[in-house]
Design a protein around this motif. Sequence first.
Motif, PDB file in Angstrom:
ATOM      1  N   ASN A  10      38.474  30.321  38.451  1.00 32.02           N
ATOM      2  CA  ASN A  10      39.077  29.050  38.862  1.00 32.02           C
ATOM      3  C   ASN A  10      38.278  27.862  38.332  1.00 32.02           C
ATOM      4  N   ASN A  15      33.923  33.328  42.738  1.00 33.70           N
ATOM      5  CA  ASN A  15      34.575  33.961  43.874  1.00 33.70           C
ATOM      6  C   ASN A  15      33.645  35.006  44.505  1.00 33.70           C
ATOM      7  N   MET A  17      34.680  37.497  46.264  1.00 26.52           N
ATOM      8  CA  MET A  17      35.384  38.747  46.567  1.00 26.52           C
ATOM      9  C   MET A  17      36.368  39.074  45.449  1.00 26.52           C
ATOM     10  N   THR A  68      48.427  29.351  41.572  1.00 30.66           N
ATOM     11  CA  THR A  68      48.861  28.135  40.868  1.00 30.66           C
ATOM     12  C   THR A  68      47.681  27.396  40.238  1.00 30.66           C
ATOM     13  N   ARG A  69      46.568  27.293  40.973  1.00 31.94           N
ATOM     14  CA  ARG A  69      45.484  26.481  40.431  1.00 31.94           C
ATOM     15  C   ARG A  69      44.819  27.114  39.207  1.00 31.94           C
ATOM     16  N   GLU A 119      56.338  41.188  45.122  1.00 26.88           N
ATOM     17  CA  GLU A 119      55.426  42.320  45.299  1.00 26.88           C
ATOM     18  C   GLU A 119      55.751  43.373  44.234  1.00 26.88           C
ATOM     19  N   ALA A 120      54.725  43.792  43.509  1.00 24.98           N
ATOM     20  CA  ALA A 120      54.976  44.637  42.337  1.00 24.98           C
ATOM     21  C   ALA A 120      54.636  46.112  42.584  1.00 24.98           C
ATOM     22  N   ASP A 121      54.398  46.471  43.855  1.00 21.67           N
ATOM     23  CA  ASP A 121      53.989  47.853  44.157  1.00 21.67           C
ATOM     24  C   ASP A 121      54.967  48.871  43.560  1.00 21.67           C
ATOM     25  N   THR A 210      53.035  29.340  50.838  1.00 18.11           N
ATOM     26  CA  THR A 210      53.976  30.142  50.045  1.00 18.11           C
ATOM     27  C   THR A 210      54.240  31.513  50.678  1.00 18.11           C
ATOM     28  N   PHE A 214      57.175  34.227  49.948  1.00 17.67           N
ATOM     29  CA  PHE A 214      56.808  35.293  49.013  1.00 17.67           C
ATOM     30  C   PHE A 214      56.883  36.682  49.655  1.00 17.67           C
ATOM     31  N   PHE A 215      56.239  36.810  50.806  1.00 17.33           N
ATOM     32  CA  PHE A 215      56.171  38.135  51.446  1.00 17.33           C
ATOM     33  C   PHE A 215      57.288  38.361  52.465  1.00 17.33           C
ATOM     34  N   ASP A 252      47.679  37.670  56.285  1.00 16.46           N
ATOM     35  CA  ASP A 252      47.738  36.232  56.538  1.00 16.46           C
ATOM     36  C   ASP A 252      47.547  35.906  57.999  1.00 16.46           C
ATOM     37  N   GLN A 280      41.851  36.505  58.963  1.00 13.73           N
ATOM     38  CA  GLN A 280      42.526  35.242  59.264  1.00 13.73           C
ATOM     39  C   GLN A 280      43.426  35.456  60.481  1.00 13.73           C
TER      40      GLN A 280
HETATM   41  C1  B12 Z   1      42.506  36.590  49.988  1.00 14.39           C
HETATM   42  C2  B12 Z   1      43.057  35.234  49.627  1.00 14.39           C
HETATM   43  C3  B12 Z   1      42.168  34.292  49.131  1.00 14.39           C
HETATM   44  C4  B12 Z   1      40.700  34.571  48.847  1.00 14.39           C
HETATM   45  C5  B12 Z   1      40.405  34.690  47.339  1.00 14.39           C
HETATM   46  C6  B12 Z   1      41.282  35.579  46.593  1.00 14.39           C
HETATM   47  C7  B12 Z   1      40.720  36.984  46.551  1.00 14.39           C
HETATM   48  N1  B12 Z   1      39.570  37.189  45.986  1.00 14.39           N
HETATM   49  O1  B12 Z   1      41.358  37.868  47.043  1.00 14.39           O
HETATM   50  C8  B12 Z   1      40.096  33.218  49.261  1.00 14.39           C
HETATM   51  C9  B12 Z   1      39.917  33.199  50.764  1.00 14.39           C
HETATM   52  C10 B12 Z   1      38.791  32.838  48.593  1.00 14.39           C
HETATM   53  C11 B12 Z   1      41.263  32.313  48.877  1.00 14.39           C
HETATM   54  C12 B12 Z   1      41.131  31.028  48.496  1.00 14.39           C
HETATM   55  C13 B12 Z   1      42.193  30.230  48.119  1.00 14.39           C
HETATM   56  N2  B12 Z   1      43.499  30.535  48.228  1.00 14.39           N
HETATM   57 CO1  B12 Z   1      44.129  32.246  48.759  1.00 14.39          CO
HETATM   58  N3  B12 Z   1      44.914  33.757  49.469  1.00 14.39           N
HETATM   59  C14 B12 Z   1      44.432  34.918  49.773  1.00 14.39           C
HETATM   60  C15 B12 Z   1      45.530  35.767  50.405  1.00 14.39           C
HETATM   61  C16 B12 Z   1      45.417  35.610  51.916  1.00 14.39           C
HETATM   62  C17 B12 Z   1      45.557  37.222  50.085  1.00 14.39           C
HETATM   63  C18 B12 Z   1      45.618  37.579  48.598  1.00 14.39           C
HETATM   64  C19 B12 Z   1      45.924  39.031  48.476  1.00 14.39           C
HETATM   65  O2  B12 Z   1      45.075  39.806  48.127  1.00 14.39           O
HETATM   66  N4  B12 Z   1      47.166  39.440  48.819  1.00 14.39           N
HETATM   67  C20 B12 Z   1      47.587  40.829  48.819  1.00 14.39           C
HETATM   68  C21 B12 Z   1      48.028  41.230  47.419  1.00 14.39           C
HETATM   69  C22 B12 Z   1      48.465  42.667  47.418  1.00 14.39           C
HETATM   70  O3  B12 Z   1      49.130  40.387  47.101  1.00 14.39           O
HETATM   71  P1  B12 Z   1      49.171  39.549  45.755  1.00 14.39           P
HETATM   72  O4  B12 Z   1      47.840  39.083  45.371  1.00 14.39           O
HETATM   73  O5  B12 Z   1      50.236  38.553  45.862  1.00 14.39           O
HETATM   74  O6  B12 Z   1      49.613  40.670  44.687  1.00 14.39           O
HETATM   75  C23 B12 Z   1      50.886  41.287  44.691  1.00 14.39           C
HETATM   76  C24 B12 Z   1      51.927  40.534  43.856  1.00 14.39           C
HETATM   77  O7  B12 Z   1      51.740  39.141  43.813  1.00 14.39           O
HETATM   78  C25 B12 Z   1      51.835  41.160  42.518  1.00 14.39           C
HETATM   79  N5  B12 Z   1      50.859  40.676  41.564  1.00 14.39           N
HETATM   80  C26 B12 Z   1      49.807  39.856  41.709  1.00 14.39           C
HETATM   81  N6  B12 Z   1      49.162  39.703  40.539  1.00 14.39           N
HETATM   82  C27 B12 Z   1      49.807  40.441  39.614  1.00 14.39           C
HETATM   83  C28 B12 Z   1      49.581  40.642  38.261  1.00 14.39           C
HETATM   84  C29 B12 Z   1      50.427  41.495  37.554  1.00 14.39           C
HETATM   85  C30 B12 Z   1      50.156  41.733  36.127  1.00 14.39           C
HETATM   86  C31 B12 Z   1      51.512  42.105  38.195  1.00 14.39           C
HETATM   87  C32 B12 Z   1      52.399  43.004  37.447  1.00 14.39           C
HETATM   88  C33 B12 Z   1      51.743  41.896  39.549  1.00 14.39           C
HETATM   89  C34 B12 Z   1      50.888  41.074  40.253  1.00 14.39           C
HETATM   90  O8  B12 Z   1      51.535  42.503  42.807  1.00 14.39           O
HETATM   91  C35 B12 Z   1      50.714  42.602  43.965  1.00 14.39           C
HETATM   92  C36 B12 Z   1      51.174  43.793  44.761  1.00 14.39           C
HETATM   93  O9  B12 Z   1      52.467  43.626  45.249  1.00 14.39           O
HETATM   94  C37 B12 Z   1      46.803  35.046  49.844  1.00 14.39           C
HETATM   95  C38 B12 Z   1      48.027  35.165  50.705  1.00 14.39           C
HETATM   96  C39 B12 Z   1      48.646  36.492  50.514  1.00 14.39           C
HETATM   97  N7  B12 Z   1      49.029  37.116  51.567  1.00 14.39           N
HETATM   98  O10 B12 Z   1      48.742  37.015  49.396  1.00 14.39           O
HETATM   99  C40 B12 Z   1      46.330  33.614  49.698  1.00 14.39           C
HETATM  100  C41 B12 Z   1      46.885  32.796  48.550  1.00 14.39           C
HETATM  101  C42 B12 Z   1      46.902  33.636  47.311  1.00 14.39           C
HETATM  102  N8  B12 Z   1      45.894  31.732  48.428  1.00 14.39           N
HETATM  103  C43 B12 Z   1      46.397  30.595  48.151  1.00 14.39           C
HETATM  104  C44 B12 Z   1      45.642  29.405  47.982  1.00 14.39           C
HETATM  105  C45 B12 Z   1      46.441  28.130  47.773  1.00 14.39           C
HETATM  106  C46 B12 Z   1      44.250  29.428  48.001  1.00 14.39           C
HETATM  107  C47 B12 Z   1      43.330  28.219  47.835  1.00 14.39           C
HETATM  108  C48 B12 Z   1      43.727  27.269  46.740  1.00 14.39           C
HETATM  109  C49 B12 Z   1      43.248  27.555  49.187  1.00 14.39           C
HETATM  110  C50 B12 Z   1      42.517  26.257  49.183  1.00 14.39           C
HETATM  111  N9  B12 Z   1      43.257  25.191  49.442  1.00 14.39           N
HETATM  112  O11 B12 Z   1      41.346  26.228  48.978  1.00 14.39           O
HETATM  113  C51 B12 Z   1      41.969  28.878  47.549  1.00 14.39           C
HETATM  114  C52 B12 Z   1      41.671  28.969  46.039  1.00 14.39           C
HETATM  115  C53 B12 Z   1      40.605  29.947  45.715  1.00 14.39           C
HETATM  116  C54 B12 Z   1      40.218  30.026  44.308  1.00 14.39           C
HETATM  117  N10 B12 Z   1      39.768  31.177  43.905  1.00 14.39           N
HETATM  118  O12 B12 Z   1      40.293  29.100  43.577  1.00 14.39           O
HETATM  119  C55 B12 Z   1      47.904  30.671  48.019  1.00 14.39           C
HETATM  120  C56 B12 Z   1      48.320  30.677  46.555  1.00 14.39           C
HETATM  121  C57 B12 Z   1      49.673  30.038  46.345  1.00 14.39           C
HETATM  122  C58 B12 Z   1      49.862  29.709  44.922  1.00 14.39           C
HETATM  123  N11 B12 Z   1      51.105  29.527  44.551  1.00 14.39           N
HETATM  124  O13 B12 Z   1      48.949  29.573  44.178  1.00 14.39           O
HETATM  125  C59 B12 Z   1      48.210  31.989  48.798  1.00 14.39           C
HETATM  126  C60 B12 Z   1      49.445  32.741  48.356  1.00 14.39           C
HETATM  127  C61 B12 Z   1      48.327  31.600  50.293  1.00 14.39           C
HETATM  128  C62 B12 Z   1      49.198  30.432  50.606  1.00 14.39           C
HETATM  129  N12 B12 Z   1      48.791  29.675  51.588  1.00 14.39           N
HETATM  130  O14 B12 Z   1      50.216  30.156  50.066  1.00 14.39           O
HETATM  131  N13 B12 Z   1      42.440  32.992  48.935  1.00 14.39           N
END
Ligand code: B12
Length: 530
Positions: A10, A15, A17, A68-69, A119-121, A210, A214-215, A252, A280
């Motif tokens: 970022n 990060n 984690m 997004t960021r 979700e891409a599972d 989001t 999303f979910f 979440d 959380q």
């Molecule tokens: C854990 C988490 C964090 C962690 C860091 C991320 C990490 N190391 O895991 C911490 C707490 C640090 C964090 C911080 C922030 N986060 Co955050 N975070 C999450 C959270 C709660 C879980 C992410 C996760 O693991 N989800 C579970 C997995 C399985 O889901 P997933 O990542 O979406 O992946 C699935 C699909 O998207 C897809 N997929 C994802 N990537 C890819 C890639 C490919 C190639 C393919 C095929 C599929 C695929 O397949 C996966 C399986 O189905 C999400 C909310 C959520 N429930 O997802 C918010 C979320 C991702 N965070 C968000 C935000 C905004 C932030 C912050 C900007 C908040 C802030 N204001 O500070 C910061 C930015 C951090 C940074 N790095 O710059 C937003 C992002 C929205 C967006 N459009 O960008 C989310 C969605 C929450 C929200 N409120 O809307 N975050």
Amino acid sequence: MRILLYNPDNGVTRNFMPHLWMFLLKALTPPGHEVLLIDGNAQPMDEAQIVQYVREQQIELVGIGAMTRMIAKAYRIADAIRSTGVSVVMGGPHVTELPDEALGRKGGPRHADAVALGEADETWPRIVNDAVRGELKDIYAPLDDTGKERKPSLKQYPVIPWDSIELEQFNLVPKIAAPMLQKVADGWGTFRIIPVESGRGCPYGCEFCTVTGFFGDSIRFRTNESVVNELLLLKTRARREKGQIAVFFIDDNFAINVKRTKSLLRDIIAAKAQLHWVAQISANLLRDEELIDLIAASGGKWIFIGMESIDPTNLKDVNKGFNKPGEYGAVLERLAQRNVYAITSFIFGMDNDTMGVAERTLTEVRNWPPGLPIFGLLTPLPATPLYKRLESSGRLTRPRHWEDFIPFTMAHTPLKMTIEEAHAEVKYGWEHSYSPEALAHAVDSLNHQPLGYRVNIFLARLCFRGIYFPMMGKMAWLRVVFQNRHTISKLVREALFGSRARPTNSSALDTYEEDVAASEASPEMERKSA
Ligand code: B12
Ligand code: SF4
């Protein structure tokens, strides 16, 4: 096929984690392929470096996920990889919301060969098989036979082989200190924070978030057994490595179904699968004393609470009226009585905020048990109800803010302050919560606790400081250590000579007040707080 899964850095913080999606997709990849992972936050790479890596490792397919960021960086990396002839698939929240942007259907350049929506599972194995045949489609969506969106069930969750998977890039212990720290207590040669999900979905629909879109608002859970087994694998690994593993339950809202959360926590305790964990949970779900008892007994240490604002009007505006600022203090006390502390997250720049919001918030925070306050700005993420509201009322100043991500700069003007004023409030919040004096105060306010708790809050505050103040290099860390030398020497003295070296509560408070008075008189501090 050799596949690389990549998450861009970022550019602001390192990060703490890894991202779960990579490990999950790796576990869901059909047999016969090799999957490599690079998290840019742990291993930063620019375009040239990633191209070199892709060539050297003979990668044939790259999957990129980004919030997004990070999307602008993700697109640059994708462009560089595609220019070598290797296909790129993108997934995650941003491209799900704006797939046409990634596919170049809006007049801009194309960045991805294919986009995985949502979700891409269930779609990932299909994507890999299509890539092998050279038949990637533009869009992969999780649909049922009737063409309706289908959210995957989490009942058949894949086993992520945490006991054997390569995790070197995610060790938070500096290499130089590892041999010595391995011998401390149960071993601190490695320290990793590992993401684990126990469920997905949140029905609350806060305007800026989001997640509900999303979910979905239907919540799905893994079985208790599968979560417990994952914790046991992690525990085994920590023991084997003479290191520590803490878990971040990334749900979440970890207690969205209190009955089910209690049952999971009971099963964790019964299986002796406790590790220190963070989760959380919204404040309204933390009224239940039995739940808090179980959180503490199952290893819960930090609860992330999206408090957002202490102003009920603001909360109502963003559809988060279920948060009741009047009960925040009691919730935190309830946790602190069990030695569980809170990461309290605030958003400034809401429509009812005026100058002074940071100090008004801190006045409340100072009455609460010590925790980790964090401050951000209201951000209209694409496809959220907030984005749509601001767009339709013509209030977006940078409608495509992700194309040029500027940390801590709003993309719309709040109603009662300017964008610059909103940033000044965030800055004030961080400076006054993470100054050496504030850190000393947090440590001293745990004077009645064993040394471990005091060290814990101090280290956690040092790390969280980095979310706002850049702390990327060794020099930056040395500067912070120097600024906090009084607190560090106090803790070291206590470690060497026991609690006899600990100041009494009143003298600790006196020192704090003297420190605050001194810093208020200091031109350096005045300049910073302006
Ligand atoms: C854990 C988490 C964090 C962690 C860091 C991320 C990490 N190391 O895991 C911490 C707490 C640090 C964090 C911080 C922030 N986060 Co955050 N975070 C999450 C959270 C709660 C879980 C992410 C996760 O693991 N989800 C579970 C997995 C399985 O889901 P997933 O990542 O979406 O992946 C699935 C699909 O998207 C897809 N997929 C994802 N990537 C890819 C890639 C490919 C190639 C393919 C095929 C599929 C695929 O397949 C996966 C399986 O189905 C999400 C909310 C959520 N429930 O997802 C918010 C979320 C991702 N965070 C968000 C935000 C905004 C932030 C912050 C900007 C908040 C802030 N204001 O500070 C910061 C930015 C951090 C940074 N790095 O710059 C937003 C992002 C929205 C967006 N459009 O960008 C989310 C969605 C929450 C929200 N409120 O809307 N975050
Ligand atoms: S409670 Fe949290 S996850 Fe649920 S919609 Fe609100 S901000 Fe998003």
